[in-house]
Design a protein around this motif. Structure first.
Motif, PDB file in Angstrom:
ATOM      1  N   SER A 265       0.831  -1.204   0.000  1.00 43.12           N
ATOM      2  CA  SER A 265       0.000   0.000   0.000  1.00 43.12           C
ATOM      3  C   SER A 265       0.864   1.252   0.000  1.00 43.12           C
ATOM      4  CB  SER A 265      -0.934   0.014   1.214  1.00 43.12           C
ATOM      5  OG  SER A 265      -0.196   0.127   2.411  1.00 43.12           O
ATOM      6  N   ARG A 266       0.236   2.340  -0.441  1.00 41.58           N
ATOM      7  CA  ARG A 266       0.889   3.649  -0.352  1.00 41.58           C
ATOM      8  C   ARG A 266      -0.177   4.703  -0.088  1.00 41.58           C
ATOM      9  NH1 ARG A 266       0.676   6.207  -5.583  1.00 41.58           N
ATOM     10  NH2 ARG A 266      -0.098   4.763  -7.169  1.00 41.58           N
ATOM     11  N   ALA A 267       0.173   5.616   0.793  1.00 47.30           N
ATOM     12  CA  ALA A 267      -0.731   6.711   1.159  1.00 47.30           C
ATOM     13  C   ALA A 267      -0.046   8.023   0.797  1.00 47.30           C
ATOM     14  CB  ALA A 267      -1.057   6.668   2.649  1.00 47.30           C
ATOM     15  N   VAL A 268      -0.751   8.877   0.078  1.00 47.20           N
ATOM     16  CA  VAL A 268      -0.192  10.144  -0.404  1.00 47.20           C
ATOM     17  C   VAL A 268      -0.747  11.282   0.449  1.00 47.20           C
ATOM     18  CG1 VAL A 268       0.077  11.678  -2.384  1.00 47.20           C
ATOM     19  CG2 VAL A 268      -0.036   9.187  -2.730  1.00 47.20           C
ATOM     20  N   TYR A 269       0.161  12.138   0.947  1.00 45.55           N
ATOM     21  CA  TYR A 269      -0.217  13.258   1.816  1.00 45.55           C
ATOM     22  C   TYR A 269       0.233  14.581   1.212  1.00 45.55           C
ATOM     23  CZ  TYR A 269      -1.117   9.947   5.617  1.00 45.55           C
ATOM     24  OH  TYR A 269      -1.622   8.938   6.397  1.00 45.55           O
ATOM     25  N   LYS A 270      -0.516  15.617   1.566  1.00 38.70           N
ATOM     26  CA  LYS A 270      -0.099  16.980   1.267  1.00 38.70           C
ATOM     27  C   LYS A 270      -0.289  17.802   2.531  1.00 38.70           C
ATOM     28  CE  LYS A 270      -0.781  20.899  -1.876  1.00 38.70           C
ATOM     29  NZ  LYS A 270      -1.549  21.410  -3.045  1.00 38.70           N
ATOM     30  N   GLU A 271       0.831  18.259   3.084  1.00 42.72           N
ATOM     31  CA  GLU A 271       0.837  19.046   4.322  1.00 42.72           C
ATOM     32  C   GLU A 271       0.037  18.347   5.427  1.00 42.72           C
ATOM     33  OE1 GLU A 271      -0.493  22.942   3.293  1.00 42.72           O
ATOM     34  OE2 GLU A 271       1.309  23.409   2.128  1.00 42.72           O
ATOM     35  N   GLY A 272       0.279  17.037   5.541  1.00 41.00           N
ATOM     36  CA  GLY A 272      -0.326  16.263   6.614  1.00 41.00           C
ATOM     37  C   GLY A 272      -1.746  15.804   6.356  1.00 41.00           C
ATOM     38  N   VAL A 273      -2.316  16.129   5.204  1.00 41.59           N
ATOM     39  CA  VAL A 273      -3.697  15.760   4.892  1.00 41.59           C
ATOM     40  C   VAL A 273      -3.675  14.641   3.853  1.00 41.59           C
ATOM     41  CG1 VAL A 273      -5.924  16.532   4.012  1.00 41.59           C
ATOM     42  CG2 VAL A 273      -4.520  18.068   5.400  1.00 41.59           C
TER      43      VAL A 273
END
Length: 572
Positions: free
Chosen positions: A336-344
């Motif tokens: 799996s991979r989870a993509v974040y932008k500024e913690g969101v």
């Protein structure tokens, strides 16, 4: 002699127009003729040139177009598999091309042995360890044992042992000792050994005597192998009993590396080479932070000694922009991979069997799941308020559940890396008990299904369901109802239609009552599955009558027999 052979082939080909000019996309596909093998070899040579230049995509495209010649050249299919592998195509497509190459058994430049090695590599990546061992067993009769084959066999055995097949432990140790004796300077064996031990004893158990003996031999050889593979410095450090020696080995590695492996941070922090703040800063440095392993993040957090360090890490991860991957079974391939932008959280992707075909991709809005794509089912699910589903699209059908009537929660959420005063990062975790979406599940929870009408181009058919069983259906075209069907126990019974689109339903159709006899009721999924053309009820027709002039009498009638014949009657 070989050069003369190719000159003769070229002259013959040119004289009959077999060959076309090569362009940036490869040789032009030409009709099959007597020079098949020569043409196939030309494709292989052109693909090799592109591969040598690093143009894997162009090589793959040309080899795909050369598929007509795969039955006379195993090399074409093998190179196609290699190109698919290097362009991150699905592992299934790589195995399919390898299977074609092996079955054809017409090798010129390459060999079945090379195909078997790539086959085993892909099977290991998909956790099909027993199948990989079978492929390697076939490899031995067709080629002399090689270091590559030995290391792949070790990787497959390690996978079996680490996944609970403890009966393979003895074989793994025997093969490990054999590989270390036969290939004493091949550092891949040590990497596999330390990876096996690191995973096998994570629960606090101490290694058994057999494993200790092999690990001690590996550590004795370590000083001689570090110049060849400096990464062994941090990989082996946790297994060195002498703390000062372990610290020095790791320090030497980090000092000699322009970009130390981020995974070395755990041992560096544990052995006191870095303090909390320095370790955190290195972990989230731009050069490392684009893609970070979830276990690495959590393990660094666990080793922090001060609340100041935990506060600092919580603040860092709250502003994290990048991708966090997770390798749940520690086999070297993340699921799996989870993509974040500024913690969101922005995206989540999951590939259960690691075949490079995603099982689910979920898109978020302000950290909340909005919709999910499941390519294997060709389905897209939209949430109204997670986990309540608003609608789902499956192929050409739109499934609409009642508000709050269908809850689908493939993800749960945990908090990672908090401190006493600062929250951590919300991280998605796959819910193992959540059943995957199926067509039957969607039909069971839907109150209606919308799909393009098969009989009225541009019209939309609305099928209304109760507990997944069709009750009635209507077709809307240009905001007008042009068809209405009544169902009984999930079977179509009577249909009224406006075939001439004059606003009056002049045609009445009746359907066979013996349709799927013996079943009390058919749900929408069963009905679609049993019809040869999806939801086209016309294949179940018993009769059709039409009153074209509106005088209350049916001028035409059609009777449909089970043998497919039609009897037409006209009543003027």
């Amino acid at each position: 002699m070989r050069a003369l052979f190719f000159i003769v082939i070229f002259v013959l080909a040119a004289s009959v127009g077999l060959f076309a000019q090569s362009g940036p996309q490869g040789p032009r596909v030409v009709p099959r003729e007597s020079g098949d093998s020569a043409i196939a070899d030309r494709y292989v040579q052109w693909a090799e040139q592109q591969i040598k230049a690093g143009q894997w995509s162009q090589a793959r495209n040309a080899l795909e177009r050369a598929a007509d010649y795969a039955d006379v050249s195993s090399d074409i299919s093998y190179l196609l598999a290699l190109a698919r592998f290097n362009t991150n195509e699905s592992r299934g497509s790589v195995l399919q091309a390898l299977g074609n190459a092996i079955q054809t058994r017409r090798w010129t430049r390459y060999s079945e042995a090379e195909a078997r090695l790539l086959e085993a590599r892909e099977l290991i990546a998909m956790r099909r360890y027993s199948s990989a061992l079978d492929a390697l067993a076939i490899f031995q009769p067709v080629a002399v044992e090689t270091a590559d084959a030995a290391m792949l066999r070790l990787a497959a055995l390690k996978g079996l042992v680490n996944n609970g097949a403890v009966s393979y432990s003895v074989e793994f140790r025997r093969r490990m000792s054999e590989a270390m004796n036969r290939y004493p300077r091949d550092t891949r064996a040590l990497r596999l050994l330390f990876d096996y031990a690191n995973y096998a004893y994570t629960d606090g158990r101490n290694p058994g005597n057999e494993d200790i003996a092999i690990i001690e031999l590996a550590l004795d050889r370590l000083p001689f192998l570090l110049p060849r593979d400096p990464e062994l410095g941090w990989i082996a450090a946790p297994f060195i009993n002498d703390i000062e020696k372990a610290r020095q080995t790791l320090a030497d590695y980090r000092a000699g590396s322009l970009k130390p492996n981020p995974a070395s941070l755990v041992s560096a922090l544990n052995l006191g080479l870095l303090d909390d703040i320095d370790a955190i800063e290195e972990l989230f440095a731009p050069v490392n932070a684009a893609v970070i392993d979830k276990d690495l993040v959590v393990n660094v957090w666990k080793l922090l000694r001060s609340e100041e360090g935990r506060d600092h890490m919580a603040r860092k991860i709250q502003g994290f922009s990048g991708t966090i991957t997770e390798d749940e079974d520690h086999d070297g391939y993340h699921e799996s991979r989870a993509v974040y932008k500024e913690g969101v959280l922005q995206e989540y992707h999951f590939d259960a069997d690691q075949d490079r075909l995603e099982d689910v991709a979920i898109i978020f809005n302000s950290g909340n799941p909005q919709w999910a794509r499941m390519p294997a089912l060709s389905a897209v699910v939209f949430w109204e308020s997670y986990p309540a589903v608003q609608r789902a699209v499956l192929e050409n059908g739109l499934y609409l559940p009642a508000p709050g009537g269908f809850r689908f929660a493939p993800l749960g959420f945990i908090e990672i890396c908090p401190s006493d005063s600062t929250p951590g990062l919300l991280y998605p975790r796959r819910e193992p008990l959540q059943q995957n979406i199926t067509r039957r599940m969607l039909a069971s929870f839907a109150v209606s299904v919308q799909q393009p009408s098969l009989e009225f181009p541009g019209g939309i058919e609305h099928v209304y369901l109760e507990n997944g069983i069709p009750v009635n259906a209507e077709v809307i075209l240009n905001n007008k109802t042009v068809s209405f069907t009544e169902f009984e126990n999930g079977r179509p019974v009577t249909q009224w239609l406006d075939l001439d689109l004059d606003g009056r339903m002049e045609t009445v159709r009746r359907f066979r009552r013996d349709f799927f006899a013996g079943r009390s009721a058919l749900n929408w999924d069963e009905l679609q599955g049993r019809l040869s053309q999806g939801a086209d009820f016309r294949q179940l027709l018993e009769s059709s009558e039409s009153d074209w002039n509106g005088d209350g009498k049916f001028e035409s009638q059609e009777l449909y027999r089970e043998d497919g014949s039609v009897v037409n009657k006209w009543n003027p």
